[in-house]
Each structure stands twice: as C-alpha cells, then as structure tokens.
Design a protein around this motif. Sequence first.
Motif, PDB file in Angstrom:
ATOM      1  N   ALA A   3       0.825  -1.154   0.224  1.00 50.99           N
ATOM      2  CA  ALA A   3       0.103  -0.083   0.018  1.00 50.99           C
ATOM      3  C   ALA A   3       0.864   1.263  -0.010  1.00 50.99           C
ATOM      4  N   ALA A   4       0.238   2.537  -0.184  1.00 52.57           N
ATOM      5  CA  ALA A   4       1.127   3.662  -0.502  1.00 52.57           C
ATOM      6  C   ALA A   4       0.430   4.864   0.547  1.00 52.57           C
ATOM      7  N   PRO A   5       1.238   5.560   1.362  1.00 47.19           N
ATOM      8  CA  PRO A   5       2.303   5.375   1.211  1.00 47.19           C
ATOM      9  C   PRO A   5       2.959   4.532   2.361  1.00 47.19           C
ATOM     10  N   THR A   6       4.023   3.805   2.121  1.00 52.03           N
ATOM     11  CA  THR A   6       4.563   2.911   3.137  1.00 52.03           C
ATOM     12  C   THR A   6       6.064   3.653   3.374  1.00 52.03           C
ATOM     13  N   PHE A   7       6.398   3.699   4.564  1.00 51.57           N
ATOM     14  CA  PHE A   7       7.877   4.446   5.177  1.00 51.57           C
ATOM     15  C   PHE A   7       8.621   3.328   5.834  1.00 51.57           C
ATOM     16  N   PHE A   8       9.983   3.380   5.594  1.00 48.62           N
ATOM     17  CA  PHE A   8      11.002   2.461   6.245  1.00 48.62           C
ATOM     18  C   PHE A   8      12.039   3.652   6.572  1.00 48.62           C
ATOM     19  N   LEU A   9      12.507   3.402   7.991  1.00 51.62           N
ATOM     20  CA  LEU A   9      13.329   4.439   8.382  1.00 51.62           C
ATOM     21  C   LEU A   9      14.567   3.312   9.065  1.00 51.62           C
ATOM     22  N   ILE A  10      15.844   3.599   8.175  1.00 53.13           N
ATOM     23  CA  ILE A  10      16.934   2.769   8.286  1.00 53.13           C
ATOM     24  C   ILE A  10      17.978   3.514   8.888  1.00 53.13           C
ATOM     25  N   ASP A  11      18.763   2.732   9.861  1.00 52.82           N
ATOM     26  CA  ASP A  11      19.947   3.464  10.763  1.00 52.82           C
ATOM     27  C   ASP A  11      21.193   3.419   9.752  1.00 52.82           C
ATOM     28  N   LYS A  12      22.112   3.856  10.644  1.00 52.71           N
ATOM     29  CA  LYS A  12      23.404   3.880   9.828  1.00 52.71           C
ATOM     30  C   LYS A  12      24.094   2.434   9.318  1.00 52.71           C
ATOM     31  N   LYS A  13      23.526   1.520  10.508  1.00 47.17           N
ATOM     32  CA  LYS A  13      24.062  -0.043   9.970  1.00 47.17           C
ATOM     33  C   LYS A  13      23.249  -0.548   9.124  1.00 47.17           C
ATOM     34  N   GLY A  14      22.437  -0.006   8.501  1.00 51.25           N
ATOM     35  CA  GLY A  14      21.597  -0.350   7.415  1.00 51.25           C
ATOM     36  C   GLY A  14      20.437  -1.267   7.872  1.00 51.25           C
ATOM     37  N   GLU A  15      20.103  -1.296   9.086  1.00 48.58           N
ATOM     38  CA  GLU A  15      18.941  -1.976   9.838  1.00 48.58           C
ATOM     39  C   GLU A  15      17.943  -1.240   9.798  1.00 48.58           C
ATOM     40  N   ILE A  16      16.718  -1.959   9.482  1.00 46.29           N
ATOM     41  CA  ILE A  16      15.229  -1.113   9.539  1.00 46.29           C
ATOM     42  C   ILE A  16      14.981  -0.872  11.082  1.00 46.29           C
ATOM     43  N   ILE A  17      14.566   0.370  11.479  1.00 48.04           N
ATOM     44  CA  ILE A  17      14.261   0.548  12.826  1.00 48.04           C
ATOM     45  C   ILE A  17      12.996   0.931  13.144  1.00 48.04           C
ATOM     46  N   TYR A  18      12.188   1.109  12.030  1.00 43.94           N
ATOM     47  CA  TYR A  18      10.826   1.797  12.202  1.00 43.94           C
ATOM     48  C   TYR A  18      10.257   1.667  10.650  1.00 43.94           C
ATOM     49  N   THR A  19       8.936   1.078  10.802  1.00 49.21           N
ATOM     50  CA  THR A  19       8.091   1.006   9.406  1.00 49.21           C
ATOM     51  C   THR A  19       6.709   1.192   9.724  1.00 49.21           C
ATOM     52  N   SER A  20       5.983   1.905   8.693  1.00 52.21           N
ATOM     53  CA  SER A  20       4.575   2.142   9.086  1.00 52.21           C
ATOM     54  C   SER A  20       3.752   2.052   7.480  1.00 52.21           C
ATOM     55  N   VAL A  21       2.601   1.802   7.338  1.00 53.98           N
ATOM     56  CA  VAL A  21       1.708   2.058   6.395  1.00 53.98           C
ATOM     57  C   VAL A  21       0.782   3.270   6.750  1.00 53.98           C
ATOM     58  N   GLY A  22       1.146   4.267   5.914  1.00 55.59           N
ATOM     59  CA  GLY A  22       0.513   5.645   6.104  1.00 55.59           C
ATOM     60  C   GLY A  22       1.439   6.269   7.151  1.00 55.59           C
ATOM     61  N   LEU A  23       1.255   7.681   6.990  1.00 60.12           N
ATOM     62  CA  LEU A  23       2.216   8.685   7.818  1.00 60.12           C
ATOM     63  C   LEU A  23       1.746   8.888   9.218  1.00 60.12           C
ATOM     64  N   ASN A  24       2.257   8.639  10.354  1.00 61.65           N
ATOM     65  CA  ASN A  24       2.052   8.847  11.583  1.00 61.65           C
ATOM     66  C   ASN A  24       3.212   9.929  11.813  1.00 61.65           C
ATOM     67  N   LYS A  25       3.086  11.262  11.566  1.00 63.37           N
ATOM     68  CA  LYS A  25       3.992  12.351  11.605  1.00 63.37           C
ATOM     69  C   LYS A  25       4.688  12.238  13.140  1.00 63.37           C
ATOM     70  N   GLU A  26       3.761  12.153  14.105  1.00 64.48           N
ATOM     71  CA  GLU A  26       4.699  12.263  15.571  1.00 64.48           C
ATOM     72  C   GLU A  26       5.356  11.220  15.851  1.00 64.48           C
ATOM     73  N   LYS A  27       4.880  10.098  15.582  1.00 68.83           N
ATOM     74  CA  LYS A  27       5.858   8.697  15.606  1.00 68.83           C
ATOM     75  C   LYS A  27       6.904   8.670  14.906  1.00 68.83           C
ATOM     76  N   LEU A  28       7.005   9.190  13.782  1.00 72.65           N
ATOM     77  CA  LEU A  28       8.117   9.032  12.842  1.00 72.65           C
ATOM     78  C   LEU A  28       9.102  10.060  13.398  1.00 72.65           C
ATOM     79  N   ILE A  29       8.749  11.309  13.652  1.00 75.05           N
ATOM     80  CA  ILE A  29       9.709  12.301  14.097  1.00 75.05           C
ATOM     81  C   ILE A  29      10.211  11.792  15.416  1.00 75.05           C
ATOM     82  N   GLU A  30       9.626  11.082  16.395  1.00 73.38           N
ATOM     83  CA  GLU A  30       9.892  10.685  17.569  1.00 73.38           C
ATOM     84  C   GLU A  30      10.870   9.409  17.248  1.00 73.38           C
ATOM     85  N   GLU A  31      10.967   8.410  16.464  1.00 73.60           N
ATOM     86  CA  GLU A  31      11.893   7.588  16.128  1.00 73.60           C
ATOM     87  C   GLU A  31      13.222   8.204  15.268  1.00 73.60           C
TER      88      GLU A  31
END
Length: 393
Positions: free
Chosen positions: A360-388
């Motif tokens: 589905a779209a939009p889907t988000f993946f936040l990836i750290d400097k080691k290349g590991e996925i540390i957060y993902t979501s379907v749809g944008l949760n602004k507060e949670k994304l900024i917190e991560e």
Amino acid sequence: MKKLLLITLSLFLFLSCKKTDKEILNETISQLTSITNIEYDVIIENVNKSHNQNIKESATCYFDFSSKDTLIGSKYHFNVNNYGEQVFNGKQEFSSQNKEELVLYNEYPNKRQVSSSMFMFNSFFTLRKILPEIIQDSTIKIGQAQDTILLDKECYKFDILMKGKFIGIGGEILKGKKQKLTDSINYVLFISKKDYLPIRFGNIQPKNQGHNYSTFSNYKIPNTKNDSIWNYSRFPKEYLRSTYNDYYDGLRKKNKNWIGTEAPDWELSDLEEKPIKFSNLDKNMVLLEFWFPYCGGCVQATPILNEIQKNYKDKGLSIYGIEFTNTPAKALLEYSEKQNVEISTLYNGKNVSKDYGVYAAPTFFLIDKKGEIIYTSVGLNKEKLIEEIEKNI
C-alpha cells in the motif's frame, strides 16, 4: 411545383418529428428509472497521456434496485475479469480475489465503502441517480452534438458541461473547492436511438490529453438472480475468509516484522538520471517512502516530508521517495514540480517495492547507519516518525 411542395412537406414532417434534447433525455430517464434490475458488460478506460497512463478494466455488472437498504438503495454484483467479484447485498459488502483464494468482507460498511468501486463510477447506477438532477439544474449546460455510431449502434451524443461542480463517488453532484468554482468539467453521454439506454458515459480531460469513459454493452434485464450470489459462504472452502480490518491489520503486523532486519539493497535512478545505490550511500539515517502519483495519503505526506527533510537533513537524515508503479521519469518530474515535492524522487521502483513487501502507499521505512530497519509504517504517523528520528539520529 408539386415536387417542391412535396420536399417542403417532407422537411416539415421531419423537423416536427425530430425530438428535442429534453425529450430524448426524459425518454432515457424514463427507461433508467423503470428498470428494477439489470445486467450489462462494461469497459472502463482511464487515459491520461500527460502521465503516460492508460488503464482499461472490464466487468459484468448487475444491479438490483429493489433493495431496501438505506445506504445506496441498490444491491450490486460485479464480476471483474481476471480478478474476482465485488458484492453489496444490501447489508454486507464483500469481495473475492481468485488468485489469492481470498474473500474479504465488511459486516457494517458505510456509504463510501459501498460506493468506492471503480464500477460504480460513471455507471448505470450513477446515471439513473443524477440524470434527473442534471436536466433540472440551470447551471449545468447540456448540448446535443452530432449523432454518431458507437458499438454498431446509432447514438445521440450529448455534451454536459459542469461549472464548479463534478460527479463524486456514489453518484452525487458535488461543488468543487472554492478556488476551483470557475473550472469546468465536460462529460459526454451517448444514448442508443433504438432503446434510449446509455452506451457510453464519462468525462474528457483536455489538459491531460485524456478521458475517463464507461462503455456499456450486452444489456440484459433478468427477472431474478440466484440468491447465492449475495452470500460469501458460497466460495470454495479453501478460500481464506477475513474482515477487511483483520486482513490489513495482519499485513501491517507482517510489515512490522521488518524491524531489526537488514534493509534490502537496491539501485535506482533519480529524475536527473543519476544512479543511487543504497549500499553506497554515505548515510547516518535513511527514510524511504514508497508512493505513486495522486495517491491521497502520498499527497498529504508531501509537505510533512519536505518539513522533515528541512529540519533533519543537516543532522544526517536522507529521504528518498521510491515511486513503485513505474511511471515514466518525465511524468514524475512534471508531477513533482506541480506538487512541490522536495525530497529526492527515484523511479522504476516496482521490483524494489516487492523486495520490501510493500502492499500500500504511502509506506515508510526508517533505516539506521548500520543498514537495519528501525521503524516502518503503512500511512504517515508524523509524531511517531519524528519521535523515532529524534531517538536514533
């Protein structure tokens, strides 16, 4: 002299017998509203040449207008070619996906959910509902164009010009936003001269060199349909049955299982044809957005992502938008400029989206400097994304 008189008399009889626009449309309305149930084949064409879009879908549609439901006043059954079925039985809404052997159902649907199928848009149902309103609305301009032949049928053709209005989901005439009240939408309606049933209905989009048409054929007016079509218990036992909510919650949970895993590598080009390889990025943290043009959630996310990039770019966050329907770069460039997309856009991302399990779209993946996925979501949760981002940057 007699010959001239005969010609004059024939012309007079022809003109006096020719039906007016209003008479033709009223005849069609009479036909539409007198029908209790109907079945037909439809081909839907959605063409937008400026975005290289050419979608064609077909189905066999059945409407039962004797339904006493309070949502739309009709039951429907759509048998969609190469896909499955979409059904509203007056209370429940359900759909089948044959390849996936899946049935999804909603016990308590709302009006929007019931009306959201593409086979409801510009449908027999829509015309039955709005045509009486159209001919009574003095702000809507109706003009008969030159008669034509469509699907080997002689047809009347009408241009219907709506200024500041449009036909919305559910067959309702709605007003446009205030800043667009002067905009006009041109609809076209082809009516069979033989039985006054619609042959084609839709709108023309000159700016996009496109159109959105529904073309109807093979009308049947059956007395009844087998009652089994209204019940999802008829599908094979091996089919998975689930509510829409439970099914998509399960997919979201599956998506969350990515956390702590290594992000798949990829190489794509940006809109300036510069190749970008994920494993070669000099990164502290990377945010990926999987999206496609005119996706509602993606449009809403654009200014928020622009803001996040502005606030965190100098702190080590890189953001990439991966378009995953393989829309051509030129069309994406025009779209990005129009929508003020400031993050880096990558194209031809369909295979990458599969590697990331995107559904589905939009889907988000936040990836750290080691290349590991540390957060993902379907749809944008602004507060949670900024917190991560704050927690891990």
